[in-house]
Scaffold this motif. Structure first.
Motif, PDB file in Angstrom:
ATOM      1  N   ARG A  21       0.993  -1.132  -0.512  1.00 12.03           N
ATOM      2  CA  ARG A  21       0.225   0.302   0.319  1.00 12.03           C
ATOM      3  C   ARG A  21       1.135   1.504   0.112  1.00 12.03           C
ATOM      4  O   ARG A  21       1.857   1.688   0.311  1.00 12.03           O
ATOM      5  CB  ARG A  21      -0.704   0.163   1.319  1.00 12.03           C
ATOM      6  N   TYR A  22       0.466   2.250  -0.051  1.00 16.47           N
ATOM      7  CA  TYR A  22       1.450   3.156  -1.198  1.00 16.47           C
ATOM      8  C   TYR A  22       0.026   4.487   0.243  1.00 16.47           C
ATOM      9  O   TYR A  22      -0.775   4.659   0.139  1.00 16.47           O
ATOM     10  CB  TYR A  22       0.812   4.407  -1.695  1.00 16.47           C
ATOM     11  N   LEU A  23       1.648   5.276   1.226  1.00 17.13           N
ATOM     12  CA  LEU A  23       0.642   6.586   1.442  1.00 17.13           C
ATOM     13  C   LEU A  23       0.621   7.750   0.795  1.00 17.13           C
ATOM     14  O   LEU A  23       0.704   8.492  -0.315  1.00 17.13           O
ATOM     15  CB  LEU A  23       1.875   6.908   2.749  1.00 17.13           C
ATOM     16  N   ILE A  24      -0.840   7.685   0.885  1.00 14.22           N
ATOM     17  CA  ILE A  24      -0.972   9.221   0.576  1.00 14.22           C
ATOM     18  C   ILE A  24      -1.516  10.527   1.414  1.00 14.22           C
ATOM     19  O   ILE A  24      -1.935  10.243   2.513  1.00 14.22           O
ATOM     20  CB  ILE A  24      -2.141   9.047  -1.257  1.00 14.22           C
ATOM     21  N   CYS A  25      -1.795  11.798   0.937  1.00 17.69           N
ATOM     22  CA  CYS A  25      -2.392  12.355   2.466  1.00 17.69           C
ATOM     23  C   CYS A  25      -3.086  13.601   1.298  1.00 17.69           C
ATOM     24  O   CYS A  25      -3.446  13.745   0.229  1.00 17.69           O
ATOM     25  CB  CYS A  25      -1.036  13.657   2.448  1.00 17.69           C
ATOM     26  N   GLN A  26      -3.880  13.779   2.035  1.00 21.49           N
ATOM     27  CA  GLN A  26      -5.144  14.610   1.601  1.00 21.49           C
ATOM     28  C   GLN A  26      -5.338  15.576   1.652  1.00 21.49           C
ATOM     29  O   GLN A  26      -4.193  15.905   3.113  1.00 21.49           O
ATOM     30  CB  GLN A  26      -6.474  14.449   2.167  1.00 21.49           C
ATOM     31  N   ARG A  27      -4.879  17.211   1.007  1.00 21.41           N
ATOM     32  CA  ARG A  27      -4.816  18.783   0.890  1.00 21.41           C
ATOM     33  C   ARG A  27      -5.790  19.124   2.258  1.00 21.41           C
ATOM     34  O   ARG A  27      -7.111  18.728   1.715  1.00 21.41           O
ATOM     35  CB  ARG A  27      -4.390  18.939  -0.390  1.00 21.41           C
ATOM     36  N   ARG A  28      -5.497  20.308   2.731  1.00 20.21           N
ATOM     37  CA  ARG A  28      -6.512  21.394   3.642  1.00 20.21           C
ATOM     38  C   ARG A  28      -7.258  21.843   2.452  1.00 20.21           C
ATOM     39  O   ARG A  28      -6.852  21.963   1.507  1.00 20.21           O
ATOM     40  CB  ARG A  28      -5.586  21.529   3.959  1.00 20.21           C
ATOM     41  N   GLY A  30      -8.440  25.113   3.238  1.00 21.75           N
ATOM     42  CA  GLY A  30      -8.767  26.404   2.147  1.00 21.75           C
ATOM     43  C   GLY A  30      -7.052  25.919   1.477  1.00 21.75           C
ATOM     44  O   GLY A  30      -6.374  27.080   1.074  1.00 21.75           O
ATOM     45  N   ASP A  31      -6.303  25.142   1.468  1.00 20.56           N
ATOM     46  CA  ASP A  31      -5.347  25.140   0.188  1.00 20.56           C
ATOM     47  C   ASP A  31      -5.285  24.840  -1.176  1.00 20.56           C
ATOM     48  O   ASP A  31      -6.677  24.533  -1.291  1.00 20.56           O
ATOM     49  CB  ASP A  31      -3.979  24.261   0.618  1.00 20.56           C
ATOM     50  N   VAL A  32      -4.306  25.648  -2.049  1.00 12.72           N
ATOM     51  CA  VAL A  32      -4.508  25.300  -3.339  1.00 12.72           C
ATOM     52  C   VAL A  32      -5.058  24.178  -3.357  1.00 12.72           C
ATOM     53  O   VAL A  32      -4.137  22.745  -2.942  1.00 12.72           O
ATOM     54  CB  VAL A  32      -2.867  25.896  -4.321  1.00 12.72           C
ATOM     55  N   LEU A  33      -5.716  23.499  -4.577  1.00 13.12           N
ATOM     56  CA  LEU A  33      -6.428  22.097  -4.237  1.00 13.12           C
ATOM     57  C   LEU A  33      -6.623  21.255  -3.181  1.00 13.12           C
ATOM     58  O   LEU A  33      -6.670  20.233  -2.947  1.00 13.12           O
ATOM     59  CB  LEU A  33      -5.445  21.292  -5.251  1.00 13.12           C
ATOM     60  N   GLY A  34      -7.084  22.478  -2.269  1.00 13.32           N
ATOM     61  CA  GLY A  34      -7.544  21.423  -1.650  1.00 13.32           C
ATOM     62  C   GLY A  34      -8.628  20.513  -1.688  1.00 13.32           C
ATOM     63  O   GLY A  34      -9.738  20.082  -2.332  1.00 13.32           O
ATOM     64  N   GLY A  35      -8.964  19.528  -0.958  1.00  6.07           N
ATOM     65  CA  GLY A  35      -9.348  18.418  -0.741  1.00  6.07           C
ATOM     66  C   GLY A  35      -8.856  16.981  -1.682  1.00  6.07           C
ATOM     67  O   GLY A  35      -8.581  16.712  -1.558  1.00  6.07           O
ATOM     68  N   ALA A 111      -2.192   0.239  -5.053  1.00  9.43           N
ATOM     69  CA  ALA A 111      -2.106   0.436  -6.174  1.00  9.43           C
ATOM     70  C   ALA A 111      -3.531   1.000  -7.142  1.00  9.43           C
ATOM     71  O   ALA A 111      -3.602   1.775  -7.598  1.00  9.43           O
ATOM     72  CB  ALA A 111      -1.083  -0.043  -6.956  1.00  9.43           C
ATOM     73  N   ARG A 112      -3.959  -0.173  -7.110  1.00  6.72           N
ATOM     74  CA  ARG A 112      -5.007  -0.286  -7.801  1.00  6.72           C
ATOM     75  C   ARG A 112      -6.257   0.195  -7.057  1.00  6.72           C
ATOM     76  O   ARG A 112      -7.630   0.519  -8.021  1.00  6.72           O
ATOM     77  CB  ARG A 112      -5.551  -2.370  -8.440  1.00  6.72           C
ATOM     78  N   GLU A 113      -6.503   0.731  -5.643  1.00  7.22           N
ATOM     79  CA  GLU A 113      -8.020   1.566  -5.426  1.00  7.22           C
ATOM     80  C   GLU A 113      -6.967   3.591  -5.757  1.00  7.22           C
ATOM     81  O   GLU A 113      -8.307   4.082  -5.302  1.00  7.22           O
ATOM     82  CB  GLU A 113      -7.363   1.194  -3.841  1.00  7.22           C
ATOM     83  N   LEU A 114      -5.778   3.243  -6.662  1.00  6.51           N
ATOM     84  CA  LEU A 114      -5.912   4.667  -6.806  1.00  6.51           C
ATOM     85  C   LEU A 114      -6.556   5.843  -6.767  1.00  6.51           C
ATOM     86  O   LEU A 114      -6.659   6.891  -6.964  1.00  6.51           O
ATOM     87  CB  LEU A 114      -4.107   4.995  -7.083  1.00  6.51           C
ATOM     88  N   ARG A 115      -7.063   5.337  -7.767  1.00 13.16           N
ATOM     89  CA  ARG A 115      -8.112   5.941  -9.182  1.00 13.16           C
ATOM     90  C   ARG A 115      -9.455   6.150  -8.565  1.00 13.16           C
ATOM     91  O   ARG A 115      -9.969   7.061  -8.970  1.00 13.16           O
ATOM     92  CB  ARG A 115      -8.420   5.226 -10.145  1.00 13.16           C
ATOM     93  N   ARG A 116      -9.814   6.423  -7.099  1.00 10.18           N
ATOM     94  CA  ARG A 116     -11.208   5.961  -6.227  1.00 10.18           C
ATOM     95  C   ARG A 116     -10.796   7.393  -5.671  1.00 10.18           C
ATOM     96  O   ARG A 116     -11.344   7.987  -5.729  1.00 10.18           O
ATOM     97  CB  ARG A 116     -10.942   4.860  -5.722  1.00 10.18           C
ATOM     98  N   PHE A 117      -9.564   7.864  -5.426  1.00 12.95           N
ATOM     99  CA  PHE A 117      -8.769   9.406  -4.758  1.00 12.95           C
ATOM    100  C   PHE A 117      -8.892  10.555  -6.331  1.00 12.95           C
ATOM    101  O   PHE A 117      -8.559   9.885  -7.349  1.00 12.95           O
ATOM    102  CB  PHE A 117      -7.833   9.067  -4.011  1.00 12.95           C
ATOM    103  N   ARG A 118      -9.317  11.614  -5.606  1.00 12.63           N
ATOM    104  CA  ARG A 118      -9.108  12.719  -6.231  1.00 12.63           C
ATOM    105  C   ARG A 118      -7.585  13.092  -6.584  1.00 12.63           C
ATOM    106  O   ARG A 118      -7.699  14.034  -5.178  1.00 12.63           O
ATOM    107  CB  ARG A 118     -10.345  13.488  -6.625  1.00 12.63           C
ATOM    108  N   PHE A 119      -6.596  12.896  -7.261  1.00 13.02           N
ATOM    109  CA  PHE A 119      -5.158  13.306  -7.284  1.00 13.02           C
ATOM    110  C   PHE A 119      -5.391  15.003  -8.384  1.00 13.02           C
ATOM    111  O   PHE A 119      -6.399  14.923  -9.238  1.00 13.02           O
ATOM    112  CB  PHE A 119      -4.721  13.047  -7.725  1.00 13.02           C
ATOM    113  N   PRO A 120      -4.307  15.262  -7.939  1.00  9.86           N
ATOM    114  CA  PRO A 120      -3.558  16.493  -9.049  1.00  9.86           C
ATOM    115  C   PRO A 120      -3.788  16.314 -10.381  1.00  9.86           C
ATOM    116  O   PRO A 120      -3.598  14.980 -10.560  1.00  9.86           O
ATOM    117  CB  PRO A 120      -3.167  17.156  -8.944  1.00  9.86           C
ATOM    118  N   PRO A 121      -4.333  16.751 -11.740  1.00  5.84           N
ATOM    119  CA  PRO A 121      -4.161  16.221 -12.503  1.00  5.84           C
ATOM    120  C   PRO A 121      -3.203  15.943 -12.922  1.00  5.84           C
ATOM    121  O   PRO A 121      -2.066  15.356 -13.646  1.00  5.84           O
ATOM    122  CB  PRO A 121      -4.796  17.280 -13.407  1.00  5.84           C
ATOM    123  N   ALA A 122      -1.684  16.536 -12.842  1.00  2.93           N
ATOM    124  CA  ALA A 122       0.041  16.655 -12.548  1.00  2.93           C
ATOM    125  C   ALA A 122      -0.045  15.074 -12.266  1.00  2.93           C
ATOM    126  O   ALA A 122       1.287  14.279 -12.249  1.00  2.93           O
ATOM    127  CB  ALA A 122       0.288  17.485 -11.851  1.00  2.93           C
TER     128      ALA A 122
END
Length: 133
Positions: A21-28, A30-35, A111-122
């Motif tokens: 499993r990979y460690l991912i973080c959710q942006r605050r 109020g930040d740019v690309l928050g959430g 890894a197979r679950e990463l697509r379920r999360f909203r990541f920045p386009p980059a």
């Protein structure tokens, strides 16, 4: 005369994997690309090495130190307002338990679950590469 192009924003990203499993973080909120979700890391300072940037960011954002950093990719993404250059590293936590010091939430995700999360386009190309493994 054409406007001068701004220098790209440079950021280091850590792919920290534990038990598949990979460690991912959710942006605050109020930040740019928050959430949005992201891999831990952050912006490189002038004259700072990529590895030093990543070590500093992981300590500041998660309260962990890392070891066995290995560069695995370099990516570039052009947003409307700026270009971002990413250096992607794989690494392991050497000391500390990740805590959301600069984000809303942390999660370990297969890894197979990463697509379920909203990541920045980059991050799309990186996500696709990880999901294809």
């Amino acid at each position: 005369m054409a406007p001068a192009r701004a220098r790209p924003v440079e950021a280091a990203i850590a792919l920290i994997e534990r038990r598949g499993r990979y460690l991912i973080c959710q942006r605050r909120a109020g930040d740019v690309l928050g959430g949005y979700w992201e891999f831990p890391g952050g912006t490189r300072r002038p004259r700072e090495s990529w590895e030093a940037c990543l070590r500093r960011e992981l300590l500041e954002e998660l309260g962990v130190t890392v070891h066995r950093l290995r560069a695995v990719a370099r990516m570039r993404y052009r947003y409307r307002t700026c270009t971002v250059v990413f250096a992607v590293f794989r690494g392991s936590i050497a000391r500390g338990k990740p805590r959301p010091l600069d984000s809303q939430m942390l999660q370990w995700v297969a890894a197979r679950e990463l697509r379920r999360f909203r990541f920045p386009p980059a991050n799309r190309r990186l996500i696709e590469r990880l999901c294809a493994r």
